[in-house]
Scaffold this active site. Structure first.
Site, short mmCIF file in Angstrom:
data_model
loop_
_atom_site.label_atom_id
_atom_site.label_comp_id
_atom_site.label_asym_id
_atom_site.label_seq_id
_atom_site.Cartn_x
_atom_site.Cartn_y
_atom_site.Cartn_z
N LYS A 146 44.93 0.66 75.74
CA LYS A 146 44.79 -0.42 76.73
C LYS A 146 45.13 -1.76 76.08
CE LYS A 146 41.32 -2.64 79.65
NZ LYS A 146 39.97 -2.56 80.19
N MET B 101 43.71 -1.88 90.10
CA MET B 101 42.75 -0.80 89.87
C MET B 101 42.45 -0.52 88.40
SD MET B 101 42.21 -0.42 93.00
CE MET B 101 41.16 1.00 93.20
N ASN C 277 42.03 -11.94 92.39
CA ASN C 277 41.98 -10.58 92.91
C ASN C 277 41.49 -10.63 94.35
OD1 ASN C 277 42.18 -7.75 92.79
ND2 ASN C 277 40.03 -7.53 92.28
N HIS D 116 39.50 -8.26 97.34
CA HIS D 116 38.64 -7.09 97.50
C HIS D 116 38.36 -6.87 98.99
CE1 HIS D 116 35.82 -4.04 96.31
NE2 HIS D 116 34.95 -4.54 97.17
#
Length: 164
Positions: A27, A52, A69, A71
């Protein structure tokens, strides 16, 4: 690869880069590659949609208060990948959409904008998803515009937006 935003960007002659997490050993390597690319391209704002993944400390530090972001629920309720379904299954009467800054916790950063969506008796999960997506398509561009125009000021957990 099939995201609608990619086709839209290409039609507007906006450069598109696709990076796959599985192409990197870790990562950290994945995010280091992204940071390097963003710096080379002089990118000032990251706008996530359907990403995600939880972002790591390096990218969060490099782009502090410059990552947005969206949501599909009224945060802090129904965090996570299934916000619409979770709200629908829970039986709430109102859910909605939240645009927020990204921080080190999932669906946690200071909230920029929210809009409610009423859940009607006749709604199915699919009809609710459709209603949520319509609001997302209006609210997210509004939040991006506010950021680009320099109208967002973070004070603790609150985002202040001057009234015209």
């Amino acid at each position: 690869p099939g995201a609608g935003a990619i086709g839209r960007a290409r039609r507007a002659n906006i450069k598109v880069a696709q990076v796959k997490r599985e192409d990197f050993a870790s990562k950290q390597n994945f995010e280091a590659h992204i940071i390097q690319y963003l710096k080379e391209e002089k990118i000032d704002l990251i706008v996530l949609a359907g990403f995600m993944h939880i972002l790591g400390a390096d990218i969060l530090q490099e782009y502090k208060d410059r990552i947005l972001n969206i949501h599909p629920a009224l945060l802090p309720s129904f965090k996570g990948a299934h916000g619409i379904k979770d709200a629908f299954d829970y039986g709430v009467k109102v859910t909605g959409v939240t645009v927020h800054f990204v921080d080190e916790k999932m669906d946690h950063g200071p909230i920029i904008l929210q809009a409610p969506v009423k859940i009607e008796k006749a709604d199915s999960l699919e009809s609710l998803e459709s209603k949520i997506h319509k609001i997302e398509h209006k609210l997210y561009p509004e939040a991006v515009s506010l950021f680009v125009e320099g109208k967002l000021r973070i004070e603790g957990r609150k985002v202040k937006i001057p009234i015209p």
